[in-house]
Write a protein that holds these residues in place. Structure first.
Motif, PDB file in Angstrom:
ATOM      1  N   ARG A 365      10.080 -23.838   0.356  1.00 16.49           N
ATOM      2  CA  ARG A 365       9.794 -24.099   1.774  1.00 16.49           C
ATOM      3  C   ARG A 365       8.309 -23.935   2.091  1.00 16.49           C
ATOM      4  O   ARG A 365       7.773 -24.632   2.963  1.00 16.49           O
ATOM      5  N   ARG A 366       7.639 -23.032   1.413  1.00 17.37           N
ATOM      6  CA  ARG A 366       6.238 -22.775   1.737  1.00 17.37           C
ATOM      7  C   ARG A 366       5.321 -23.944   1.369  1.00 17.37           C
ATOM      8  O   ARG A 366       4.155 -23.964   1.759  1.00 17.37           O
ATOM      9  N   TYR A 367       5.842 -24.915   0.599  1.00 20.12           N
ATOM     10  CA  TYR A 367       5.035 -26.088   0.285  1.00 20.12           C
ATOM     11  C   TYR A 367       4.895 -27.027   1.483  1.00 20.12           C
ATOM     12  O   TYR A 367       3.941 -27.804   1.566  1.00 20.12           O
ATOM     13  N   VAL A 368       5.864 -26.998   2.392  1.00 13.14           N
ATOM     14  CA  VAL A 368       5.882 -27.948   3.511  1.00 13.14           C
ATOM     15  C   VAL A 368       4.587 -27.889   4.326  1.00 13.14           C
ATOM     16  O   VAL A 368       3.969 -28.928   4.590  1.00 13.14           O
ATOM     17  N   MET A 373      -1.311 -29.382   6.338  1.00 10.95           N
ATOM     18  CA  MET A 373      -2.495 -28.621   6.761  1.00 10.95           C
ATOM     19  C   MET A 373      -3.226 -28.067   5.535  1.00 10.95           C
ATOM     20  O   MET A 373      -2.597 -27.694   4.539  1.00 10.95           O
ATOM     21  N   ASP A 374      -4.554 -28.009   5.599  1.00  9.88           N
ATOM     22  CA  ASP A 374      -5.361 -27.539   4.469  1.00  9.88           C
ATOM     23  C   ASP A 374      -5.594 -26.033   4.581  1.00  9.88           C
ATOM     24  O   ASP A 374      -6.582 -25.583   5.161  1.00  9.88           O
ATOM     25  N   LEU A 410       1.660 -17.982   9.582  1.00 11.43           N
ATOM     26  CA  LEU A 410       0.522 -17.498  10.360  1.00 11.43           C
ATOM     27  C   LEU A 410      -0.343 -16.543   9.535  1.00 11.43           C
ATOM     28  O   LEU A 410      -1.577 -16.582   9.603  1.00 11.43           O
ATOM     29  N   LYS A 411       0.314 -15.708   8.754  1.00 13.47           N
ATOM     30  CA  LYS A 411      -0.429 -14.719   7.969  1.00 13.47           C
ATOM     31  C   LYS A 411      -1.351 -15.381   6.957  1.00 13.47           C
ATOM     32  O   LYS A 411      -2.546 -15.098   6.891  1.00 13.47           O
ATOM     33  N   PHE A 412      -0.788 -16.286   6.113  1.00 12.35           N
ATOM     34  CA  PHE A 412      -1.691 -16.818   5.100  1.00 12.35           C
ATOM     35  C   PHE A 412      -2.624 -17.890   5.646  1.00 12.35           C
ATOM     36  O   PHE A 412      -3.618 -18.225   5.018  1.00 12.35           O
ATOM     37  N   ALA A 413      -2.353 -18.400   6.869  1.00 10.11           N
ATOM     38  CA  ALA A 413      -3.313 -19.295   7.514  1.00 10.11           C
ATOM     39  C   ALA A 413      -4.535 -18.527   8.011  1.00 10.11           C
ATOM     40  O   ALA A 413      -5.605 -19.110   8.216  1.00 10.11           O
ATOM     41  N   SER A 414      -4.381 -17.214   8.209  1.00 17.34           N
ATOM     42  CA  SER A 414      -5.472 -16.419   8.774  1.00 17.34           C
ATOM     43  C   SER A 414      -6.482 -15.961   7.732  1.00 17.34           C
ATOM     44  O   SER A 414      -7.530 -15.429   8.076  1.00 17.34           O
ATOM     45  N   SER A 459      -5.196 -33.271  -2.776  1.00 18.96           N
ATOM     46  CA  SER A 459      -4.642 -32.753  -1.528  1.00 18.96           C
ATOM     47  C   SER A 459      -4.337 -31.260  -1.626  1.00 18.96           C
ATOM     48  O   SER A 459      -4.174 -30.715  -2.727  1.00 18.96           O
ATOM     49  N   PRO A 460      -4.233 -30.580  -0.480  1.00 15.61           N
ATOM     50  CA  PRO A 460      -3.828 -29.167  -0.477  1.00 15.61           C
ATOM     51  C   PRO A 460      -2.473 -28.943  -1.150  1.00 15.61           C
ATOM     52  O   PRO A 460      -2.278 -27.939  -1.825  1.00 15.61           O
TER      53      PRO A 460
END
Length: 611
Positions: A365-368, A373-374, A410-414, A459-460
């Motif tokens: 799921r975390r691949y989605v 988003m990069d 949210l956590k790993f986007a930060s 790509s990311p």
């Protein structure tokens, strides 16, 4: 499937009985050795191909001597291609004959899983090699001109006693496994997947070559349309399954969950072998996949067995399960893998699985979000806003909930730091708790690889898939399955890691893998051809391990014995007060993450005490 061990210019005496005893579970059928100073080669055999004496090892041929662990599934095709004639059907002999013909270029021809040592007695060179994905392990101790290599770290440690690399333990705790070639010992490295080494036996000088890089396949996408890609995937996977059945002189079975990957493998295998033996795991208190698996079993008329696991002996078995790895590993799915392999051995010696499909086709799921988003290069606004929201929102406690999914996102986007982002997105252990480390994690190798991958014009999604293949699959998941199966003398074969699929899958466009929020899109479409409709849109679950429950109940006593011991190792690396507070639930953290951290540290303590 076998165990191999060898020495070059090693002056300390090693009794062959010690080697054979340590590797017997990898090869209970036969044991053999070759001794000719300065090279000694040892082999324990689990007979799968060519069950006659002509398959015995070490195998000699025209001045070449080989010990080989694994299978070359297309070796008879290669004999025809290169006009290699022999009375024996041994794939070991094929390696020797093909080496005579084209040298180490032969590796590029192999569809297989392997680790081998080939001694050229005429040119006085020793070759050590591993397969594309790294399914079969090989650890190498090197001090000066001396080399010792082994299929398992436990055997190498007992016979060579290398010093523990305590400084590297902080990296293990932060990531949850040893990364790539790293091990817990000084002077001991793992030969990486897609690599081989050539050692001059006179001088001891070694040179290492990388003969396969999956990153090259990610950087060179192909232009096939979707229908042609679906057709080629179908052909490649069918070929892979067919080879893995035909290259065994024993019956081949299949692990069958309620998911797409094992379902496809089973469906294709059942078309090749009548009354295919299939095995489904049923775990009390978890989602029951046996009902979905039974639909596939009925459709293809397999000889189906539901293996019920209750973990009643977990407290008594846990130290053995962890110690089998020879190094710390925080992957708690090693526990059900051990029990599944033990039960399957009662029925079969060779079993197909779906390993590698998730990392190649986007199954988690975390691949989605990486498709949309990069996260490798988040903007300042993204980092600030995500970090702010993660701090003010309630901690996520429901493992499979959408809230937990969004909270982790949210956590790993930060995180602007690539290592923090990757560790948060994958293992999610100590990220955000860096201040508890006394011995700071260095993370040099993984940081260098992340920086290199981030510099590629891909790509990311391709970046995270590439990183997971090289880190999580190679360093954690494949070793887990190898140790679990070989502990019970059973061979696991992985069609999704076939040569053709490893060349094909990385180049697929992102939207073939992730479509909107759907994972493994192309595999699901292929599944519509082979599988009951009820399986197609099922989410990935894997083993739903009740780790929180185990930590607080079944394993609580044994974990406290290790974590609260006066001579525990971890207080030299992280603050003991942090672990004590975690155990007393005095740290603001989700229950699942708390359990994972405690199990990670516990695994290290069990490994260290077993030395």
């Amino acid at each position: 499937m076998c165990g191999i061990f060898g020495t070059l210019n090693y002056e300390h005496a090693i009794a062959k009985e010690q080697i054979f005893e340590g590797l017997l579970h990898r090869g209970p059928d036969e044991q053999g050795c070759f001794n000719s100073h300065p090279v000694n080669l040892y082999h324990t055999r689990l007979a799968i191909q060519d069950l006659t004496a002509s398959g015995q090892q070490p195998m000699k041929h025209n001045g070449l001597v080989l010990v080989f662990n694994g299978e070359i599934y297309n070796h008879m095709e290669l004999r025809r291609k290169y006009d290699l004639m022999a009375t024996s059907n041994s794939d070991t002999l094929t390696i020797l004959m093909l080496f005579e013909r084209i040298g180490m270029k032969m590796l590029e021809e192999f569809d297989g899983m392997f680790a081998f040592a080939l001694y050229d007695t005429l040119n006085l060179k020793l070759y050590l090699a591993r397969d594309r994905a790294g399914k079969k392990p090989l650890y190498i101790y090197n001090k000066g001109m001396a080399y010792v290599f082994s299929s398992e770290l436990n055997v190498l440690y007992r016979l060579c006693r290398p010093e523990v690399n305590y400084a590297a333990l902080a990296d293990y705790l932060y990531l949850g496994h040893y990364y790539r070639k790293a091990t817990p010992y000084h002077l001991v490295n793992e030969l990486e997947n897609g690599n081989y080494m050539v050692i001059d036996t006179l001088s001891g000088q070694a040179e290492q070559f990388c003969w396969f890089k999956i990153e090259d396949a990610y950087r060179n996408g192909h232009q096939l349309d979707y229908e042609e890609s679906l057709l080629q995937l179908d052909q490649h996977l069918n070929t892979a399954v067919k080879r893995r059945i035909e290259s065994a002189d024993l019956d081949v079975g299949s692990f069958l969950s309620g998911g797409i990957d094992s379902g496809l493998v089973t469906a294709m295998a059942a078309q090749q072998q009548s009354r295919l033996k299939t095995f489904t795991v049923k775990v009390a208190g978890s989602f029951d996949e046996s009902l979905l698996a039974e639909k596939v079993a009925k459709k293809y008329d397999t000889d189906h067995t539901v293996v019920e696991i209750d973990f009643a002996d977990l407290a008594n078995d846990i130290e053995k399960i962890i110690s089998n790895h020879g190094e710390p590993n925080s992957d708690n799915s090693a526990i059900p893998s051990y029990y599944v392999a033990r039960e399957a051995k009662k029925y079969i010696t060779v079993v197909l699985n779906g390993d590698g499909a998730d990392e190649l086709f986007g199954g988690y799921r975390r691949y989605v979000p990486f498709k949309h988003m990069d996260f490798f290069n988040p903007g300042a606004l993204t980092k600030i806003s995500s970090g702010f929201l993660a701090k003010i929102l309630p901690i996520a406690n429901q493992k499979q909930s959408f809230y937990t999914y969004g909270y982790r996102l949210l956590k790993f986007a930060s995180y602007g730091d690539l290592v923090k982002m990757y560790c948060s997105a994958s293992s999610d252990l100590f990220v955000g708790f860096e201040d508890v480390f006394i011995e700071k994690p260095q993370m040099l190798a993984i940081s260098a690889d992340l920086e290199r991958y981030n510099g590629y014009s891909i790509s990311p999604l391709k970046k995270i898939l590439l990183m997971d293949f090289e880190s999580m699959l190679f360093s954690r998941l494949l070793p887990k399955m190898d140790i679990a199966t070989m502990a019970h003398s059973i061979e696991g074969r992985s069609p999704f890691l076939a040569k053709e699929i490893l060349d094909f899958a990385p180049g697929l466009p992102d939207h073939y893998k992730i479509r909107n929020i759907q994972t493994k899109h192309i595999l699901r479409d292929l599944g519509r051809k082979y599988l009951p409709a009820a399986l197609i849109d099922q989410p990935k679950r894997g083993f739903e391990i009740p780790l929180q429950k185990w930590v607080d109940h079944e394993l609580r006593q044994v974990m406290e014995q290790y974590l609260l011991a006066g001579d525990a190792l971890y207080p030299k690396i992280i603050k003991k007060s942090f672990i004590e507070q975690l155990m007393a639930r005095q740290i603001s953290i989700s229950d699942e993450r708390r359990a994972k951290i405690l199990f990670c540290v516990f695994s290290m303590e069990v490994w260290h005490k077993s030395l």
